[in-house]
Design a protein around this motif. Sequence first.
Motif, PDB file in Angstrom:
ATOM      1  N   LEU A 291       0.867  -1.190   0.087  1.00  0.00           N
ATOM      2  CA  LEU A 291      -0.178  -0.047  -0.121  1.00  0.00           C
ATOM      3  C   LEU A 291       0.820   1.254   0.077  1.00  0.00           C
ATOM      4  CD1 LEU A 291      -2.653  -1.013   2.683  1.00  0.00           C
ATOM      5  CD2 LEU A 291      -3.009  -0.664  -0.054  1.00  0.00           C
ATOM      6  N   LEU A 292       2.069   1.201   0.739  1.00  0.00           N
ATOM      7  CA  LEU A 292       2.911   2.361   0.679  1.00  0.00           C
ATOM      8  C   LEU A 292       3.518   2.572  -0.639  1.00  0.00           C
ATOM      9  CD1 LEU A 292       4.672   1.635   4.098  1.00  0.00           C
ATOM     10  CD2 LEU A 292       3.379   3.707   3.455  1.00  0.00           C
ATOM     11  N   LEU A 293       3.721   1.671  -1.482  1.00  0.00           N
ATOM     12  CA  LEU A 293       4.160   1.845  -2.806  1.00  0.00           C
ATOM     13  C   LEU A 293       3.051   2.229  -3.459  1.00  0.00           C
ATOM     14  CD1 LEU A 293       6.350   1.403  -5.033  1.00  0.00           C
ATOM     15  CD2 LEU A 293       5.456  -1.039  -5.318  1.00  0.00           C
ATOM     16  N   ALA A 294       1.853   1.787  -3.227  1.00  0.00           N
ATOM     17  CA  ALA A 294       0.737   2.241  -4.136  1.00  0.00           C
ATOM     18  C   ALA A 294       0.339   3.771  -3.981  1.00  0.00           C
ATOM     19  CB  ALA A 294      -0.608   1.504  -3.604  1.00  0.00           C
ATOM     20  N   VAL A 295       0.602   4.160  -2.621  1.00  0.00           N
ATOM     21  CA  VAL A 295       0.700   5.765  -2.350  1.00  0.00           C
ATOM     22  C   VAL A 295       1.637   6.650  -3.252  1.00  0.00           C
ATOM     23  CG1 VAL A 295       0.857   7.291  -0.546  1.00  0.00           C
ATOM     24  CG2 VAL A 295      -0.654   5.383  -0.164  1.00  0.00           C
ATOM     25  N   MET A 296       2.771   5.893  -3.064  1.00  0.00           N
ATOM     26  CA  MET A 296       3.889   6.860  -3.798  1.00  0.00           C
ATOM     27  C   MET A 296       3.370   6.683  -5.525  1.00  0.00           C
ATOM     28  SD  MET A 296       7.457   4.884  -2.665  1.00  0.00           S
ATOM     29  CE  MET A 296       8.345   5.622  -3.780  1.00  0.00           C
ATOM     30  N   MET A 297       3.006   5.828  -6.010  1.00  0.00           N
ATOM     31  CA  MET A 297       2.517   5.590  -7.198  1.00  0.00           C
ATOM     32  C   MET A 297       1.295   6.546  -7.529  1.00  0.00           C
ATOM     33  SD  MET A 297       5.329   4.058  -8.779  1.00  0.00           S
ATOM     34  CE  MET A 297       6.189   4.560  -7.501  1.00  0.00           C
ATOM     35  N   ALA A 298       0.298   6.453  -6.620  1.00  0.00           N
ATOM     36  CA  ALA A 298      -0.797   7.288  -6.550  1.00  0.00           C
ATOM     37  C   ALA A 298      -0.793   8.524  -6.926  1.00  0.00           C
ATOM     38  CB  ALA A 298      -1.885   6.802  -5.659  1.00  0.00           C
ATOM     39  N   MET A 299       0.414   9.084  -6.090  1.00  0.00           N
ATOM     40  CA  MET A 299       0.632  10.479  -6.276  1.00  0.00           C
ATOM     41  C   MET A 299       0.555  11.127  -7.699  1.00  0.00           C
ATOM     42  SD  MET A 299       0.332  11.458  -3.086  1.00  0.00           S
ATOM     43  CE  MET A 299       0.842  13.165  -3.690  1.00  0.00           C
ATOM     44  N   GLY A 300       1.003  10.129  -8.461  1.00  0.00           N
ATOM     45  CA  GLY A 300       1.085  10.577  -9.994  1.00  0.00           C
ATOM     46  C   GLY A 300      -0.062  10.687 -10.527  1.00  0.00           C
ATOM     47  N   VAL A 301      -1.210  10.040  -9.924  1.00  0.00           N
ATOM     48  CA  VAL A 301      -2.410  10.311 -10.822  1.00  0.00           C
ATOM     49  C   VAL A 301      -2.999  11.808 -10.792  1.00  0.00           C
ATOM     50  CG1 VAL A 301      -4.941   9.521 -10.761  1.00  0.00           C
ATOM     51  CG2 VAL A 301      -3.073   7.958 -10.161  1.00  0.00           C
ATOM     52  N   PRO A 302      -3.181  12.441 -10.050  1.00  0.00           N
ATOM     53  CA  PRO A 302      -3.407  13.843 -10.051  1.00  0.00           C
ATOM     54  C   PRO A 302      -2.418  14.682 -10.582  1.00  0.00           C
ATOM     55  CG  PRO A 302      -3.220  13.450  -7.755  1.00  0.00           C
ATOM     56  CD  PRO A 302      -3.051  12.083  -8.336  1.00  0.00           C
ATOM     57  N   LEU A 303      -1.233  14.651  -9.931  1.00  0.00           N
ATOM     58  CA  LEU A 303      -0.065  15.459 -10.458  1.00  0.00           C
ATOM     59  C   LEU A 303       0.277  15.293 -12.007  1.00  0.00           C
ATOM     60  CD1 LEU A 303       2.019  15.302  -7.320  1.00  0.00           C
ATOM     61  CD2 LEU A 303       0.784  17.126  -8.154  1.00  0.00           C
ATOM     62  N   ALA A 340       9.835   3.471   9.537  1.00  0.00           N
ATOM     63  CA  ALA A 340       8.643   2.919   9.898  1.00  0.00           C
ATOM     64  C   ALA A 340       7.697   4.204  10.229  1.00  0.00           C
ATOM     65  CB  ALA A 340       8.790   1.839  10.750  1.00  0.00           C
ATOM     66  N   GLU A 341       8.369   4.924  11.341  1.00  0.00           N
ATOM     67  CA  GLU A 341       7.465   5.932  12.012  1.00  0.00           C
ATOM     68  C   GLU A 341       6.914   6.926  10.921  1.00  0.00           C
ATOM     69  OE1 GLU A 341      10.511   4.978  12.615  1.00  0.00           O
ATOM     70  OE2 GLU A 341      10.510   4.252  14.711  1.00  0.00           O
ATOM     71  N   GLY A 342       7.363   7.445  10.058  1.00  0.00           N
ATOM     72  CA  GLY A 342       7.132   8.402   9.164  1.00  0.00           C
ATOM     73  C   GLY A 342       6.867   7.513   7.675  1.00  0.00           C
ATOM     74  N   ALA A 343       6.576   6.465   7.640  1.00  0.00           N
ATOM     75  CA  ALA A 343       6.485   5.737   6.303  1.00  0.00           C
ATOM     76  C   ALA A 343       5.492   6.359   5.483  1.00  0.00           C
ATOM     77  CB  ALA A 343       6.133   4.290   6.583  1.00  0.00           C
ATOM     78  N   TRP A 344       4.385   6.681   5.907  1.00  0.00           N
ATOM     79  CA  TRP A 344       3.155   7.282   5.007  1.00  0.00           C
ATOM     80  C   TRP A 344       3.800   8.577   4.390  1.00  0.00           C
ATOM     81  CZ3 TRP A 344      -0.370   4.194   3.360  1.00  0.00           C
ATOM     82  CH2 TRP A 344      -0.580   2.913   4.157  1.00  0.00           C
ATOM     83  N   ALA A 345       4.341   9.504   5.240  1.00  0.00           N
ATOM     84  CA  ALA A 345       4.957  10.819   4.782  1.00  0.00           C
ATOM     85  C   ALA A 345       5.850  10.512   3.712  1.00  0.00           C
ATOM     86  CB  ALA A 345       5.509  11.538   6.043  1.00  0.00           C
ATOM     87  N   TRP A 346       6.675   9.716   3.875  1.00  0.00           N
ATOM     88  CA  TRP A 346       7.888   9.588   2.936  1.00  0.00           C
ATOM     89  C   TRP A 346       7.429   8.835   1.739  1.00  0.00           C
ATOM     90  CZ3 TRP A 346       9.880  12.472   6.296  1.00  0.00           C
ATOM     91  CH2 TRP A 346      10.098  12.374   7.510  1.00  0.00           C
ATOM     92  N   ALA A 347       6.591   8.120   1.748  1.00  0.00           N
ATOM     93  CA  ALA A 347       5.965   7.544   0.634  1.00  0.00           C
ATOM     94  C   ALA A 347       5.099   8.665  -0.174  1.00  0.00           C
ATOM     95  CB  ALA A 347       4.852   6.614   0.944  1.00  0.00           C
ATOM     96  N   VAL A 348       4.539   9.817   0.335  1.00  0.00           N
ATOM     97  CA  VAL A 348       4.062  10.772  -0.135  1.00  0.00           C
ATOM     98  C   VAL A 348       4.996  11.738  -0.854  1.00  0.00           C
ATOM     99  CG1 VAL A 348       2.706  13.255   0.011  1.00  0.00           C
ATOM    100  CG2 VAL A 348       1.889  11.002   0.849  1.00  0.00           C
ATOM    101  N   LEU A 349       6.078  11.988  -0.208  1.00  0.00           N
ATOM    102  CA  LEU A 349       7.096  12.956  -0.703  1.00  0.00           C
ATOM    103  C   LEU A 349       7.874  12.071  -1.903  1.00  0.00           C
ATOM    104  CD1 LEU A 349       8.883  14.280   2.451  1.00  0.00           C
ATOM    105  CD2 LEU A 349       7.498  15.527   1.137  1.00  0.00           C
ATOM    106  N   LEU A 350       8.061  10.859  -1.715  1.00  0.00           N
ATOM    107  CA  LEU A 350       8.743  10.148  -3.100  1.00  0.00           C
ATOM    108  C   LEU A 350       7.942  10.045  -4.054  1.00  0.00           C
ATOM    109  CD1 LEU A 350      10.872   7.606  -0.883  1.00  0.00           C
ATOM    110  CD2 LEU A 350      11.802   9.773  -2.177  1.00  0.00           C
ATOM    111  N   GLY A 351       6.523   9.924  -3.800  1.00  0.00           N
ATOM    112  CA  GLY A 351       5.414   9.824  -4.865  1.00  0.00           C
ATOM    113  C   GLY A 351       5.614  11.221  -5.559  1.00  0.00           C
ATOM    114  N   ILE A 352       5.564  12.207  -4.946  1.00  0.00           N
ATOM    115  CA  ILE A 352       5.606  13.604  -5.628  1.00  0.00           C
ATOM    116  C   ILE A 352       6.974  13.735  -6.481  1.00  0.00           C
ATOM    117  CG2 ILE A 352       5.642  15.981  -5.428  1.00  0.00           C
ATOM    118  CD1 ILE A 352       3.968  15.721  -2.849  1.00  0.00           C
ATOM    119  N   ALA A 353       8.060  13.202  -6.065  1.00  0.00           N
ATOM    120  CA  ALA A 353       9.386  13.346  -6.549  1.00  0.00           C
ATOM    121  C   ALA A 353       9.448  12.550  -7.771  1.00  0.00           C
ATOM    122  CB  ALA A 353      10.475  12.785  -5.649  1.00  0.00           C
TER     123      ALA A 353
END
Length: 437
Positions: A291-303, A340-353
């Motif tokens: 799911l974290l990888l999916a979040v990274m990739m999903a950031m590309g859908v709107p952006l 692990a603690e900030g996994a969702w935040a890092w997934a979002v940031l790297l997804g934007i990148a």
Amino acid sequence: MHTPPSDDLATHETAASAPRPVEHGGPRRAASPWRGRVMAAGLMLAALNLRPAVTSLGPLLEEVRDDLGMSGTVAGVLTSVPAACFALFGLTAPRLARRWGPGAIVCAGLAAIATGLLLRPFAGGTVVFLAASALALAGIAVSNILMPVIVKRWFPDRVGAMTGLYSMGLSLGTAAAAAATVPMTDALGGSWRTGLGAWALLAVVALVPWLFLARAGASGPETGGTDTDAPAAAETAAAPADAPATRITRSPLAWAMAVFFGFQATAAYISMGWMPQIFRDAGVSAATSGLLLAVMMAMGVPLAFVLPRIAARLRHQGVLVVILGVFGLTGYAGLWLAPAEGAWAWAVLLGIANCAFPLALTMIGMRTRTNAGVVRLSAFAQSVGYLLSIPGPLLVGVLYQHSGGWGQPLALMAGFMVPQIVAGVLAGRDRHLEDEA
């Protein structure tokens, strides 16, 4: 009937004097609206299939490694295979398009994707698994190269919007494969073989409109309904075939685009191949890692839909390159400090990148004035770029195995962002390939 070459050249001269880098591939005749809608649907369906072969593997990489007996280094080779196939087979796309037409080659590419994904679950060892993966990736490679070409021919006044639609579909397919593979595998009995093989069905569905488009002609809106697309493709690609083969290799713009494309591809394939393992080693479950990888990739859908539109309005896209690079550096720093603690935040940031990919596709269209130019620049930038990206995932695997942790690999990933930013700023300057030639 196709537009005569003399008319096409005249139109190119007119486009060359225009203030914006929008190229009209000849006097356009009124195309049937339903054919345009079918083309748009075909682009979206093709885009959905250009990453599941890669991102469906990441969440199940540990199971595949255990079953097939892969070491960490061999798994690193596996994560480098996509870039190698894209570089090797992407070079053949312009020649194939000249011979058969871009629509027919995209159709064949989707057939190769479906076949490779159907064969991969039957692999009894690493070699067969790699061979089946290579077949699917070959189909992805030629489609990758020809999508910007088809967009520019069919939608010359909407390059940014249609590139955004295509990129959004690509991101959606990427995210869906990352998120759904583990649950789908569990639902189908728990075998990684059925979980990976199920994605072949999506490629089969995408074949339907492209079978029609390849038969009716998918070179551009001026093509009649009974024409094949090979003549128009030959017309589009005539310039690069006749020009000196070394000319584009002397272009600073082409090299800047290739280096930028190469390093963003490096980051993307490291993420798709290794990011779930990084999270799993930090104590995150396999399903959540997917799911974290999916979040990274999903950031590309709107952006991916928004970025090309913004880029098309800017004379210099370097500022977007820098912004995306800063997001990436911040995400890698977070993974090093608290994976692990900030996994969702890092997934979002790297997804934007990772949205540097649709930006790169848009810049390819904006840095050329003609259909011939976009064929040449797309083939060169993507093929050379993917060639440059091959060592990255492999080096990550080697460092991971020999260091026993993710500190050194993450430092390498962050280091790759620096040349990506520099090359992207250079490629983003307001100039065109044809002017350099």
